[in-house]
Every structure is written in structure tokens, then in C-alpha cells.
Design an enzyme around this catalytic site. Structure first.
Site, short mmCIF file in Angstrom:
data_model
loop_
_atom_site.label_atom_id
_atom_site.label_comp_id
_atom_site.label_asym_id
_atom_site.label_seq_id
_atom_site.Cartn_x
_atom_site.Cartn_y
_atom_site.Cartn_z
N CYS A 115 -67.15 -58.69 77.81
CA CYS A 115 -67.49 -59.30 79.10
C CYS A 115 -68.17 -58.28 80.01
O CYS A 115 -69.28 -57.85 79.74
CB CYS A 115 -66.25 -59.93 79.73
SG CYS A 115 -66.64 -61.10 81.05
N HIS A 153 -63.63 -63.36 75.50
CA HIS A 153 -62.26 -62.88 75.70
C HIS A 153 -61.37 -63.46 74.60
O HIS A 153 -61.53 -64.62 74.20
CB HIS A 153 -61.72 -63.33 77.05
CG HIS A 153 -62.34 -62.61 78.21
ND1 HIS A 153 -62.15 -61.28 78.46
CD2 HIS A 153 -63.16 -63.06 79.20
CE1 HIS A 153 -62.80 -60.93 79.55
NE2 HIS A 153 -63.43 -61.99 80.02
#
Length: 490
Positions: free
Chosen positions: A329, A435
């Protein structure tokens, strides 16, 4: 008739409230109750995504899993995600609402009370029982007038309320008795008992302490909860990173750079649970010595994290690092060529050169992507392995003729055909937005094996379900003091 509410309040932050709510959820679920967790307001950059794309605190999603139900935004209607410099992004009912400094948010709390009660009422009308969690201390006297999460919730629901203190941090008598002393009489009347959490050793040694607490408080100590080692549940606060330390005798070391406003650090817990892996959180370049891989995690403020890396001297250290380099991310964004935030989405905005380790660029916009996703890996070590996880980000990352880490085939239960991430040097350097990617067994072990790790087929069997282990431990501690009091509360 609305469902009853049990409320877990703490004497301070990080006394174990979130874990105890998960325990109570599983205990109630095992007794045949449809139970839901609730936290009116959470402050955390450790977030989860619900099935409809809403964003809630990660700890609430863990509690829903303990309860055996799908998490919803009603369980955590307000999520505060710190961005640094006293500003936070405010998530209301799963969606970005405003980015505010502390004073601006304080002045808007009264209008948010309707959000809290609406969602709590909805849960009470849909479940048999609600287990609510407070935040910090309920007796921060300067904050009480606009409380959204502690005694105001308990009073509104007329909840049977338990007060938790952390004996491991010391001062358990001052914690519990001082908190009770500062409550108003009508608030204190809601307290059903006290819990002493994180006791190391034989609880019989605290028998006199229990008697002193009960005598002085005029309330029962309903349980002395032991310290539970290696539970393996996602933590809510970055404070938990202070307790994460690699065993001295561990084998292959993976360093995670502890960026400012670090987000979703539980992404790496599955790595730490593998035998022979030591996960080390680092804040200085010299701490990378001896690591086989380094990971840049998510962060709520990518440009601030970029400046921090430069100031700390990580630029040269990462560019010369001989092992694997990974970004998840925000960490993926940092590995790229450039980062642009022309609209000031994260703080003051601006532009910065990335680390230049991946041939991608990132640009921020006001739209936020929060999605549950499924797909398959495209990497050399786990080609075609199934993947599932979630995305939470505002930046868009792009590049020409890149090798993707994954192909996403489902987004929020809708068919998709989207490439995510980038790798180079045969996968030595890679990053993506997914994630939870290390929770995928084949992908995780394939990557570790590419670092030289070997799975041990004779290793100990995996530990029991952490929710069952947690519930068993807490229920035994409760029963030792109060028999079947739980049914009485329900």
C-alpha cells in the site's frame, strides 16, 4: 425489545479492552446468542473493509469474527485515522467524511452523537446481545463533556458495565479505584464489577489484592485474567509494536520499517507466526543489518513518510540493501519513481521523488478505494496461487510495461480484470496494494522459500483457534470468581 448491552471500559488505553470484547463475543456465541461488537468511535490506522466496501477499525472486525458474524459499519460508526500534525481523516459509517484537526473535530462531536445512537440502536434491534467497547479512560475530565464512546454510551444503553485494569503495567489499585472515584454517582451505578487483566504467574498470589479491591470499591472483582502469550489476533494500536520483538535465537530475519502513521501492521503477523522467522520493527537504517528482507508497510501519510525516510538516511540504505524489498500500500507508493498529491489529500499535499526502486508513479485524488478483493498471484514464487485481501487507499499507481504482482478477478463480489502491483529483478523488489496478502498460505510460504526459508514438516501443529483459546482462558478466569454470572448479564 432492544437487546441488552455489556460494556467493557478500561482505566487507560491499551489495557486489553479490545481483546476482552472479542473473548466475550465468542463466549456469548458459544452459548447460542447472536452477538455483535460495538465501538462508537475508534482511533486507529489499523483498518478493515466490510463486505459493502465500508471502512472500520481492524479490532472491530476481529471481534465480529469472534462473534461468528460479518463485520458491518454499524459496529464502528466513527473511525478516526491520524494523518500526523494533529489532523485526522474522519470515517463516518464506513466512508470518508472530513479531514479535521483535533479542535475542529471536538466542536463537531455533538452532531456525531446521532450517528452513534442510530447505529447502536440498529444493532440492538438485530442481535440478542451487544458487547460495547470504550476508548482510553472514561474519566478524562477535560474530555467528558463531549464523550462519544465511554460513559455516554453506557448511560444511553443502560449497559451492565465492566471496568478493566492492566496489572502488568503496574498501579492496578490506583487504576481501578481512582477511575471509580472520578465517576459520577449515576455512572458508577452502572459498573457491575472489575476485571484485572494480564496477570503473570499464579492468580492465587493476588488473593489479598482482590479482597482489597472489593472492600474499597464495594464491587466484585469478576475475574483475574492471565497474560495470554502469542494469541495471534490483530492489534488496534501502534502501541502494540512496542511489545513485538524478534526472538534472539530466530533464524531468517525480516525487517519492517516502522513508518510514521503506520497502518495495518497486522499484515505481517502471518510472517511472524512461521517457525524460523523473526519479524523486527526498525526505525533506523543500521537496524537493517542481518535482515534477509525489508518491508515498507502502509502509512496514512505517504509524503510525510517519504520525508521521514530521507531524514533518517533510509534512501541510501534501501537502495544498497542486498536482500528482498517489499512495499504494501503506502510502502508500494514509496518504492516508486514519484508521488504527487496536488489536491492536498494527505495533509498539505505536494510532490516528491520516490525511492525509485519500482518503475511506477502515484497520484492522489479525493476518491478513496475500500474494497474486498480476490485474485491470483503473478509472481515467480507463487504463480497462479489464489489470493484474497482488501484495499484501502486514496492514491492511484501506474506504470508502463510492468510485471504485476497479482491479477484481481473479484472486487466487492463483482467480476473484475485488474492488475495490481509491480515486481522487478525476478521478484527481489516488489509492491502492491493488497492488504492481507501474507495471510495467503501459498503466496506467503513461496515468498519465504525464495528468501531461503524452508518449511519444517515436523514442526509443531498449528495452535488452536485463537478465538476458542481466548474464550476458554477468559471464561475460566471469570468462572473462578463468579460462577455463571455471564448468563445473568445476558
Amino acid at each position: 425489545m432492544p437487546a441488552p448491552v455489556i460494556m467493557i471500559l478500561g482505566t487507560a488505553s491499551s489495557v486489553g479492552k479490545s481483546v476482552l470484547v472479542a473473548a466475550f463475543c465468542r463466549i456469548a456465541q458459544r452459548r447460542g446468542l447472536r452477538v455483535a461488537p460495538f465501538k462508537a468511535q475508534n482511533m486507529s490506522n489499523n483498518a478493515a473493509v466490510t463486505a459493502d466496501g465500508g471502512e472500520i477499525g481492524r479490532s472491530t472486525a476481529v471481534q465480529a469474527a469472534a462473534a461468528g458474524v460479518l463485520p458491518t459499519v454499524a459496529m464502528n460508526p466513527i473511525l478516526i485515522k491520524p494523518e500526523g500534525q494533529r489532523r485526522s481523516q474522519i470515517i463516518v459509517e464506513g466512508r470518508p467524511w472530513q479531514s479535521l484537526d483535533a479542535l475542529d473535530y471536538w466542536q463537531r462531536k455533538d452532531q456525531l452523537w446521532a450517528v452513534v445512537t442510530r447505529n447502536l440502536d440498529a444493532l440492538r434491534n438485530s442481535y440478542d446481545l451487544v458487547i460495547a467497547e470504550g476508548a482510553g479512560s472514561p474519566v478524562e475530565l477535560n474530555l467528558k463533556p463531549r464523550d462519544l464512546v465511554n460513559m455516554r454510551v453506557a448511560s444511553y444503553a443502560q449497559a451492565r458495565t465492566l471496568l478493566v485494569g492492566d496489572i502488568d503495567s503496574g498501579g492496578i489499585f490506583a487504576q481501578l479505584l481512582g477511575t471509580l472515584m472520578l465517576l459520577e454517582p449515576d455512572e458508577r451505578a452502572l459498573i457491575a464489577g472489575m476485571l484485572v487483566n494480564r496477570f503473570r504467574g499464579d492468580p492465587a498470589l493476588f488473593h489479598d489484592g482482590v479482597s482489597i479491591l472489593e472492600q474499597r470499591a464495594g464491587l466484585p472483582v469478576l475475574g483475574v485474567i492471565p497474560w495470554i502469550h502469542d494469541l495471534g489476533l490483530a492489534e488496534e494500536d501502534g502501541v502494540a509494536l512496542e511489545r513485538k520483538a524478534a526472538p534472539a535465537s530466530a533464524g531468517l530475519t525480516i525487517a519492517v520499517v516502522q513508518l510514521p502513521a503506520i497502518a495495518n501492521f497486522d499484515d505481517f503477523d502471518p510472517l511472524a507466526r512461521e517457525p524460523g522467522i523473526a519479524l523486527r520493527y526498525v526505525e533506523r537504517p543500521e537496524q537493517l543489518a542481518g535482515a534477509r528482507a525489508v518491508i515498507l508497510p502502509g502509512t496514512k501519510h505517504t509524503l510525510a513518510a517519504r520525508a521521514w525516510l530521507h531524514e533518517r538516511g533510509f534512501d541510501a540504505a534501501l537502495r544498497s540493501f542486498p536482500g528482498a524489498i517489499v512495499g504494501i500500500c503506502g510502502g508500494y507508493q514509496l518504492l516508486g519513481v514519484s508521488i504527487s498529491d496536488p489536491e492536498g489529500v494527505e495533509g498539505g499535499g505536494g510532490n516528491a521523488a520516490g525511492l525509485g526502486l519500482l518503475p511506477v508513479n502515484t497520484s492522489f485524488s479525493q476518491s478513496k478505494r475500500t474494497l474486498q478483493v480476490h485474485g491470483r498471484a503473478c509472481t515467480p514464487w507463487a504463480n497462479a496461487a489464489p489470493l484474497e485481501g482488501y484495499e484501502i487507499h486514496m492514491g492511484r499507481t501506474y506504470g508502463d510495461e510492468i510485471n504485476p504482482v497479482a491479477i484481481i478477478t473479484t472486487r466487492d463480489q463483482q467480476a473484475s480484470q485488474h492488475f495490481d502491483g509491480c515486481y522487478r529483478e525476478a521478484g527481489r523488489i516488489w509492491g502492491c496494494y493488497l492488504h492481507g496478502i501474507f495471510a495467503n498460505h501459498a503466496f506467503r510460504q513461496g515468498w519465504l522459500q525464495s528468501l531461503g526459508w524452508q518449511a519444517n514438516p515436523s514442526a509443531s501443529p498449528p495452535p488452536p483457534d485463537p478465538y476458542e483459546r481466548l474464550a476458554d482462558t477468559v471464561e475460566a478466569a471469570l468462572a473462578s470468581r463468579s460462577g455463571e454470572w455471564f448468563e445473568g448479564l445476558c
